[in-house]
Scaffold this motif. Structure first.
Motif, PDB file in Angstrom:
ATOM      1  N   GLN A 289       0.836  -1.206   0.000  1.00  0.00           N
ATOM      2  CA  GLN A 289       0.000   0.000   0.000  1.00  0.00           C
ATOM      3  C   GLN A 289       0.870   1.256   0.000  1.00  0.00           C
ATOM      4  O   GLN A 289       0.604   2.194  -0.756  1.00  0.00           O
ATOM      5  CB  GLN A 289      -0.915   0.020   1.220  1.00  0.00           C
ATOM      6  N   HIS A 290       1.878   1.280   0.842  1.00  0.00           N
ATOM      7  CA  HIS A 290       2.766   2.442   0.893  1.00  0.00           C
ATOM      8  C   HIS A 290       3.444   2.649  -0.465  1.00  0.00           C
ATOM      9  O   HIS A 290       3.544   3.765  -0.953  1.00  0.00           O
ATOM     10  CB  HIS A 290       3.838   2.272   1.977  1.00  0.00           C
ATOM     11  N   ARG A 291       3.899   1.563  -1.075  1.00  0.00           N
ATOM     12  CA  ARG A 291       4.610   1.646  -2.350  1.00  0.00           C
ATOM     13  C   ARG A 291       3.719   2.164  -3.474  1.00  0.00           C
ATOM     14  O   ARG A 291       4.204   2.795  -4.409  1.00  0.00           O
ATOM     15  CB  ARG A 291       5.166   0.274  -2.737  1.00  0.00           C
ATOM     16  N   SER A 292       2.431   1.864  -3.403  1.00  0.00           N
ATOM     17  CA  SER A 292       1.513   2.310  -4.451  1.00  0.00           C
ATOM     18  C   SER A 292       0.814   3.614  -4.059  1.00  0.00           C
ATOM     19  O   SER A 292      -0.193   3.985  -4.644  1.00  0.00           O
ATOM     20  CB  SER A 292       0.487   1.223  -4.759  1.00  0.00           C
ATOM     21  N   SER A 293       1.361   4.282  -3.040  1.00  0.00           N
ATOM     22  CA  SER A 293       0.849   5.573  -2.553  1.00  0.00           C
ATOM     23  C   SER A 293      -0.585   5.487  -2.033  1.00  0.00           C
ATOM     24  O   SER A 293      -1.326   6.456  -2.066  1.00  0.00           O
ATOM     25  CB  SER A 293       0.953   6.644  -3.651  1.00  0.00           C
ATOM     26  N   GLN A 294      -0.970   4.312  -1.530  1.00  0.00           N
ATOM     27  CA  GLN A 294      -2.273   4.144  -0.898  1.00  0.00           C
ATOM     28  C   GLN A 294      -2.136   4.089   0.625  1.00  0.00           C
ATOM     29  O   GLN A 294      -3.120   3.943   1.320  1.00  0.00           O
ATOM     30  CB  GLN A 294      -2.940   2.850  -1.376  1.00  0.00           C
ATOM     31  N   GLY A 295      -0.909   4.201   1.107  1.00  0.00           N
ATOM     32  CA  GLY A 295      -0.666   4.172   2.550  1.00  0.00           C
ATOM     33  C   GLY A 295      -0.909   5.543   3.135  1.00  0.00           C
ATOM     34  O   GLY A 295      -1.738   6.308   2.654  1.00  0.00           O
ATOM     35  N   ALA A 296      -0.184   5.875   4.150  1.00  0.00           N
ATOM     36  CA  ALA A 296      -0.323   7.175   4.803  1.00  0.00           C
ATOM     37  C   ALA A 296       0.063   8.297   3.836  1.00  0.00           C
ATOM     38  O   ALA A 296       0.962   8.144   3.013  1.00  0.00           O
ATOM     39  CB  ALA A 296       0.574   7.225   6.042  1.00  0.00           C
ATOM     40  N   SER A 297      -0.623   9.421   3.948  1.00  0.00           N
ATOM     41  CA  SER A 297      -0.318  10.559   3.069  1.00  0.00           C
ATOM     42  C   SER A 297       1.116  11.046   3.286  1.00  0.00           C
ATOM     43  O   SER A 297       1.755  11.549   2.361  1.00  0.00           O
ATOM     44  CB  SER A 297      -1.313  11.694   3.294  1.00  0.00           C
ATOM     45  N   PHE A 298       1.634  10.868   4.502  1.00  0.00           N
ATOM     46  CA  PHE A 298       3.010  11.265   4.804  1.00  0.00           C
ATOM     47  C   PHE A 298       3.999  10.506   3.925  1.00  0.00           C
ATOM     48  O   PHE A 298       4.915  11.089   3.354  1.00  0.00           O
ATOM     49  CB  PHE A 298       3.310  11.000   6.288  1.00  0.00           C
ATOM     50  N   THR A 299       3.808   9.190   3.805  1.00  0.00           N
ATOM     51  CA  THR A 299       4.742   8.388   3.012  1.00  0.00           C
ATOM     52  C   THR A 299       4.631   8.745   1.536  1.00  0.00           C
ATOM     53  O   THR A 299       5.625   8.729   0.811  1.00  0.00           O
ATOM     54  CB  THR A 299       4.524   6.876   3.223  1.00  0.00           C
ATOM     55  N   LYS A 300       3.445   9.066   1.092  1.00  0.00           N
ATOM     56  CA  LYS A 300       3.259   9.478  -0.300  1.00  0.00           C
ATOM     57  C   LYS A 300       3.953  10.813  -0.556  1.00  0.00           C
ATOM     58  O   LYS A 300       4.692  10.974  -1.528  1.00  0.00           O
ATOM     59  CB  LYS A 300       1.759   9.593  -0.610  1.00  0.00           C
ATOM     60  N   ARG A 301       3.746  11.768   0.333  1.00  0.00           N
ATOM     61  CA  ARG A 301       4.306  13.114   0.177  1.00  0.00           C
ATOM     62  C   ARG A 301       5.829  13.104   0.155  1.00  0.00           C
ATOM     63  O   ARG A 301       6.457  13.823  -0.621  1.00  0.00           O
ATOM     64  CB  ARG A 301       3.801  14.016   1.303  1.00  0.00           C
TER      65      ARG A 301
END
Length: 97
Positions: A32-44
């Motif tokens: 999820q984190h890798r596909s930017s579906q995780g926390a908004s922080f990890t995506k940002r």
């Protein structure tokens, strides 16, 4: 089958931005984190590299550990990562292999 919970640390790169979380399905959560579906922080901040993980049988212990690690000084988190993963390898590839 017993449920296993993980406290994990993601990094944007060596000595980069860090993110600490807890999950009952480490492989799925990292995906999820890798596909930017995780926390908004990890995506940002592009925090996708799994650099540390600890397993727990008790969800309460996992949550308590996550809260404790989140309060740690950055230097302590870096030391924790370096102890188990001195090369800062992405451990994600080892989850399903």
């Amino acid at each position: 089958m017993e449920q296993t919970y993980h406290v994990y640390i993601l990094a944007s790169g060596r000595n980069g931005t860090l993110y600490t979380g807890v999950t009952g399905d480490l492989a799925h959560r990292c995906s999820q984190h890798r596909s930017s579906q995780g926390a908004s922080f990890t995506k940002r901040y592009g925090v996708h590299r799994l650099v540390h993980a600890e397993a727990f049988a008790d969800v309460s212990e996992a949550i308590a550990r996550e809260k404790a690690v989140k309060k740690w000084r950055r230097a302590w988190k870096l030391e924790l990562i370096e102890q188990g993963n001195p090369q800062w390898l992405d451990l994600y590839d080892r989850l399903n292999g």
